[in-house]
Design an enzyme around this catalytic site. Structure first.
Site, PDB file in Angstrom:
ATOM      1  N   GLU A 177       1.755  -0.859  -7.318  1.00  0.00           N
ATOM      2  CA  GLU A 177       2.684  -1.215  -6.403  1.00  0.00           C
ATOM      3  C   GLU A 177       3.481  -2.539  -6.883  1.00  0.00           C
ATOM      4  OE1 GLU A 177       1.243  -1.085  -2.407  1.00  0.00           O
ATOM      5  OE2 GLU A 177       1.348   0.994  -2.419  1.00  0.00           O
ATOM      6  N   GLU A 246       0.219   7.514  -3.003  1.00  0.00           N
ATOM      7  CA  GLU A 246      -0.330   7.307  -1.904  1.00  0.00           C
ATOM      8  C   GLU A 246       0.423   7.938  -0.559  1.00  0.00           C
ATOM      9  OE1 GLU A 246      -1.342   3.246  -1.266  1.00  0.00           O
ATOM     10  OE2 GLU A 246      -2.197   3.172  -3.339  1.00  0.00           O
TER      11      GLU A 246
HETATM   12  C1  LIG Z   1       4.863   1.201  -0.284  1.00  0.00           C
HETATM   13  C2  LIG Z   1       5.699   1.900   0.343  1.00  0.00           C
HETATM   14  O1  LIG Z   1       6.184   2.995   0.151  1.00  0.00           O
HETATM   15  N1  LIG Z   1       5.642   1.632   1.689  1.00  0.00           N
HETATM   16  C3  LIG Z   1       6.561   2.120   2.535  1.00  0.00           C
HETATM   17  C4  LIG Z   1       5.709   3.270   3.514  1.00  0.00           C
HETATM   18  O2  LIG Z   1       6.146   3.666   4.348  1.00  0.00           O
HETATM   19  C5  LIG Z   1       6.698   2.837   5.374  1.00  0.00           C
HETATM   20  C6  LIG Z   1       7.158   3.552   6.530  1.00  0.00           C
HETATM   21  O3  LIG Z   1       7.797   4.579   6.198  1.00  0.00           O
HETATM   22  C7  LIG Z   1       7.759   1.907   4.962  1.00  0.00           C
HETATM   23  O4  LIG Z   1       8.035   0.865   5.600  1.00  0.00           O
HETATM   24  C8  LIG Z   1       7.054   0.999   3.622  1.00  0.00           C
HETATM   25  O5  LIG Z   1       7.808   0.528   2.912  1.00  0.00           O
END
Ligand SMILES: CC(=O)N[C@H]1CO[C@H](CO)[C@@H](O)[C@@H]1O
Ligand SMILES: *[C@@H]1O[C@H](CO)[C@@H](O)[C@H](O)[C@H]1NC(C)=O
Ligand SMILES: *[C@@H]1O[C@H](CO)[C@@H](O)[C@H](O)[C@H]1NC(C)=O
Ligand SMILES: *[C@@H]1O[C@H](CO)[C@@H](O)[C@H](O)[C@H]1NC(C)=O
Ligand SMILES: *[C@@H]1O[C@H](CO)[C@@H](O)[C@H](O)[C@H]1NC(C)=O
Ligand SMILES: *[C@@H]1O[C@H](CO)[C@@H](O)[C@H](O)[C@H]1NC(C)=O
Ligand SMILES: *[C@@H]1O[C@H](CO)[C@@H](O)[C@H](O)[C@H]1NC(C)=O
Ligand SMILES: *[C@@H]1O[C@H](CO)[C@@H](O)[C@H](O)[C@H]1NC(C)=O
Ligand SMILES: *[C@@H]1O[C@H](CO)[C@@H](O)[C@H](O)[C@H]1NC(C)=O
Length: 818
Positions: A177, A246
């Site tokens: 990430e 994830e």
């Molecule tokens: C790491 C990532 O993808 N985070 C996202 C996960 O989903 C939430 C809600 O949909 C987002 O706000 C995050 O940015």
């Protein structure tokens, strides 16, 4: 002869080799494009004794791949001193996956986030000379990162665990990430990403590497998506398949926070949408969350349970209906593997957020009907037939004709788990002893002295505790001398205790996850002459996420001030650059978090104290009978750490109450985008009062529980219980078979409710609808189920009588007592 044997071994290794490649569509294994369902299980968050059961349950749930990170700070707690024992036995974990004929996905990182202490980085790394910040082009850091990554890769190679060697590992990951935070690292970031890719590539693992959340991942790295939804994600290269590393099955919990809940309907919806729009590998984060044993919880303020509302709960039991609802989805998706990975795709937008996706090969056709409208159910016409697709759901027709699955129609039973104490369990008899703190709070004796306040990270994280001690000389002529003197301490985390001249003055901590700064201020009585001021800072997990999270300050950051008042005049004496003496840890715990005082002779049984700070408690107990998981109820205690037979079961803090005000007792509406405060439960009660004690920690005879109570508590309610299914609610739609079971050899003792028709409510609050069965559903189901371990009943009008619900969905529902 020896040569011959060697040759055979060599040949068999080559024959067993699995070729893992990928194209723009999917991961290919031995030339076949694959649709892969993966699930995260982090080996240190359970025990080797639990692994076979967890992995088998994942396999039975339709999971093909087990994913885990490698946890650097757990394996290398001191530089070049490694630990791969017990639940850190990564080789044994990967071999257990192999024993179950499953694949493994090893995300080395070695930055892992994972709500794990300091994101998996060892604190000694931060403290190395020449390290400014981590995760950038700093050669000291890069050397260490490469050293650990190569160590893990070499270990896997030595045991032939990569698929290219005949092992189960089909994918690996470097970094983690980084794309989310890389802009904060300036120009160096791009260079660092390229170095990571090159370094990983140079290790020649023979299977693909991925970089998640990394839009600029260089080839041959595959960039992948993390989040609650990944249907709209497109990889950065035409040769990279669409993979979701994830897919968050729930959310983690923090001290002071409530329980997040992600509905099965929404999780299945997100997964189905991902495969509808061309996804081919989906990893559930987490499939089993488990427990943050020891001091592994990240932070600040991640709690000890890492249940995550995952398909397998903290104890390893099915989290129903989530487990079963996903299992059915996986079966449908697997049945369409060839179509989804080879078929021609056509997508039709039908308006009003309804879309139809058809996959076709020469001899087959499969189809997804999705309705992403949040409020409006739809009736979709497709190839001459009509299909009811509820709002925010996906229907799957594996043959383009028959709806086999809809994400919003849950046909799996709901389990309600209960904790039970044994009736004949004896009350626990306690002994206690104080932690001797005279050396710090009275004498101010430390191990190191400097003329400034230090960051708690300097102490290398060998303990939660760091003592800050100074002596202040003061007399009546001092400008701050007055009847109203106050001690004020600025802190960055996470818990502060203050002592003046040996007496306890008070404590303070930040009240919310995410905020680390707080100020302690309290009236203080000083005496003329020398005064001993002792501050105890306690970490509750180091920061694990964010841009440059590794340099966020911890501990008493300062200033530390004595404030005097003369009339309206405030006079401040700043102690921040006084001579400060430091000591890490407690006298009764060593730097491996092991207890030193268990057998000392100074335990006493008289005058058992309550609400006494810095106190040790010890008791013996018999393990609850049977094989059900064991939970320790710590209600009444403040904050501290618990050990069973010398093994840490983690930090405890039952006095920390979930302050969240967003709780809803209503059933959670699965429709609409999920966010982690959407459906929270259990406000106004301790964030965590139950602590998992793995069965393997327990002996048949006497067992020993030791508590270190930091805040002060009352042990009289502490007890051990077992966790089992207490009630189960069957729920299926027309023509499906309702299955209910009590598991673990327990039988269904009674049926409390049963009805067929337009049933209202949810498990625990069912009510007959306006339209309901003609025949006595309760009697029918009692007859079929009571006294059995499990039973199955078809939701069929031939059984319950034909009824007309005027187009309303009919379901068969029953609530059973185990
Ligand atoms: C790491 C990532 O993808 N985070 C996202 C996960 O989903 C939430 C809600 O949909 C987002 O706000 C995050 O940015
Ligand atoms: C890691 O560093 C040590 C020296 O500290 C060296 O001996 C070892 O070979 C290195 N390991 C790898 C895999 O590079
Ligand atoms: C959802 O459906 C309603 C009712 O049919 C419609 O008015 C609305 O525009 C739809 N919303 C979207 C985003 O398609
Ligand atoms: C798939 O698409 C290709 C290219 O458009 C076409 O040649 C082929 O016939 C299609 N196959 C099927 C089964 O529709
Ligand atoms: C101490 O904390 C208070 C409250 O957060 C803040 O206003 C003040 O600026 C801090 N002082 C310093 C020197 O950081
Ligand atoms: C304490 O004593 C028991 C019984 O003699 C022994 O089994 C145990 O290992 C001892 N524990 C420690 C930490 O020395
Ligand atoms: C309640 O939910 C809202 C919306 O998600 C959020 O902004 C707020 O912080 C939450 N309140 C608490 C106390 O957590
Ligand atoms: C300890 O807790 C028990 C049970 O709640 C209670 O009865 C008892 O009064 C408490 N003791 C003290 C000293 O508070
Ligand atoms: C259930 O089966 C009956 C009889 O075969 C059929 O008429 C009915 O349409 C089916 N209902 C559903 C929802 O499939």
């Amino acid at each position: 002869m020896a040569c011959f044997v060697l040759l055979l071994v060599f040949l068999s290794a080559i024959c067993n080799a699995t070729k893992v490649y990928h194209d723009g569509r999917a991961i290919t294994i031995d030339g076949q494009r694959r649709l892969l369902i993966s699930g995260s299980i982090h080996y240190p968050r359970s025990t080797p004794q639990m692994w076979p059961d967890l992995i088998k349950k994942a396999k039975d749930g339709g999971v093909d791949v087990i994913e885990t990170y490698a946890f650097w700070n757990a394996h290398e707690p001191f530089r070049r001193r490694y630990d791969f024992s017990g639940n850190l036995d990564l080789i044994r974990f990967i071999k257990t996956i192999q024993d179950h004929d499953m694949y493994a996905f090893l995300r080395i990182g070695p930055y892992v986030c994972a709500e794990w202490n300091y994101g998996g980085f060892p604190l000694w790394l931060h403290n190395m000379r020449g390290i400014d910040i981590l995760r950038t082009t700093n050669t000291v850091y890069m050397n260490e990162m490469q050293n650990f990554t190569a160590l893990i890769v070499n270990m896997m190679k030595q045991h032939n665990l990569f698929a290219s060697q005949g092992g189960p590992i089909i994918l690996s990951q470097v970094e983690n990430e980084y794309g989310n935070v890389m802009t904060s690292y300036g120009d160096a970031a791009k260079e660092y990403v390229e170095w990571c890719a090159k370094m990983a590539d140079s290790l020649h693992i023979g299977v693909p590497w991925i970089m998640c959340q990394q839009d600029n991942a260089p080839q041959p790295m595959i960039n992948t998506c993390n989040g609650f939804y990944c249907d709209q994600f497109t990889p950065n290269h035409p040769k990279s398949p669409k993979m979701w590393t994830e897919n968050w099955t729930g959310w983690f919990k923090t001290w002071g926070g409530s329980d997040p809940l992600r509905t099965s309907e929404d999780l299945a919806f997100a997964t189905a949408r991902f495969f509808q729009l061309g996804g081919t590998l989906n990893n559930y984060y987490m499939y089993h969350g488990g427990t943050n044993f020891g001091r592994t919880a990240g932070g600040p303020y991640i709690i000890t349970s890492y249940d995550y509302d995952a398909p397998l709960d903290e104890y390893g039991n099915f989290n129903q209906p989530k487990y079963g609802h996903l299992k059915e989805l996986h079966a449908v998706l697997h049945s369409m593997e060839k179509l989804l990975t080879n078929g021609n795709v056509s997508n039709t937008d039908m308006g009003n957020s309804i879309s139809v996706t058809v996959y076709k090969t020469g001899d087959g056709c499969g189809c997804f009907l999705s309705n992403t409208n949040i409020t409006s159910d739809a009736r979709v016409s497709f190839e001459g037939a009509l299909y009811d697709v509820p709002a925010w759901s996906v229907s799957i027709l594996p043959d383009c004709k028959r709806e086999v699955y809809n994400t919003a129609k849950v046909n799996t039973e709901t389990w309600v788990k209960e904790k039970k104490a044994e009736k004949e369990a004896e009350a626990l008899k306690w002994v206690w002893r104080p932690e001797n703190i005279d050396d710090t709070v009275v004498k101010g004796k430390g191990e190191k002295t400097v003329c400034k306040l230090i960051d708690q990270k300097v102490a290398n994280d060998v303990s939660d505790y760091l003592w800050y001690m100074t002596r202040v000389k003061i007399d009546e002529h001092d400008p701050i001398w007055s009847d109203d003197m106050r001690l004020r301490v600025n802190c960055t985390g996470q818990v502060l205790h203050t002592f003046v001249n040996g007496d306890y003055l008070g404590k303070q901590y930040a009240t919310k996850y995410g905020t680390v700064n707080y100020v302690f201020e309290r009236k203080v009585k000083l005496k003329p002459g020398f005064n001993q001021i002792t501050l105890l800072s306690a970490t509750v997990g180091f920061q694990h996420y964010g841009a440059k999270f590794d340099v966020i300050e911890n501990g008493v950051s300062g200033p530390v001030e004595i404030i005097g008042r003369k009339g309206n005049q405030r006079v401040i004496k700043d102690l921040s650059s006084h001579k400060w003496s430091y000591k890490a840890g407690l006298n009764s715990i060593d730097r491996y978090n092991k207890l030193l005082n268990v057998n000392s002779s100074d335990w006493q049984s008289n005058k058992l104290p309550t609400q006494r700070k810095m106190t040790w408690y010890k008791t013996t107990f018999k393990a609850p009978l049977g094989t059900d998981p064991v939970s320790l109820d710590l209600e009444g205690l403040g904050k501290g750490h618990a050990w069973v037979n010398g093994k840490s079961i983690g930090r405890y803090w039952p006095s920390n109450i979930a302050r969240d005000s967003n709780c809803t007792e209503k059933a959670c509406d699965y429709r609409g985008k999920y966010y982690f405060t959407k459906c929270v439960r259990h406000c106004g009660i301790p964030t965590q009062k139950w602590y998992h004690v793995p069965r393997s920690f327990l002996a048949d005879g006497e067992n020993e529980l030791v508590l270190f109570e930091e805040f002060g508590g009352n042990t009289s309610l502490v007890n051990f219980q077992t966790v089992a299914v207490g009630r189960t609610c069957g729920n299926v739609y027309e023509n499906k078979t309702m299955e209910i079971s009590c598991s673990q050899g327990r039988t269904i003792s009674d049926i409390r409710f049963a009805s067929y028709g337009d049933v209202r409510g949810t498990c625990g609050s069912f009510q007959k609808g306006n339209c309901h069965e003609k025949n006595n559903a309760l009697a029918i189901i009692k007859k079929k189920c009571v006294g059995k371990e499990k039973c199955a009943v078809l939701a069929d009008e031939a059984v319950f009588g034909s009824i007309n619900c005027q187009g309303l969905k009919k379901r068969l529902v029953a609530e059973a007592v185990c």
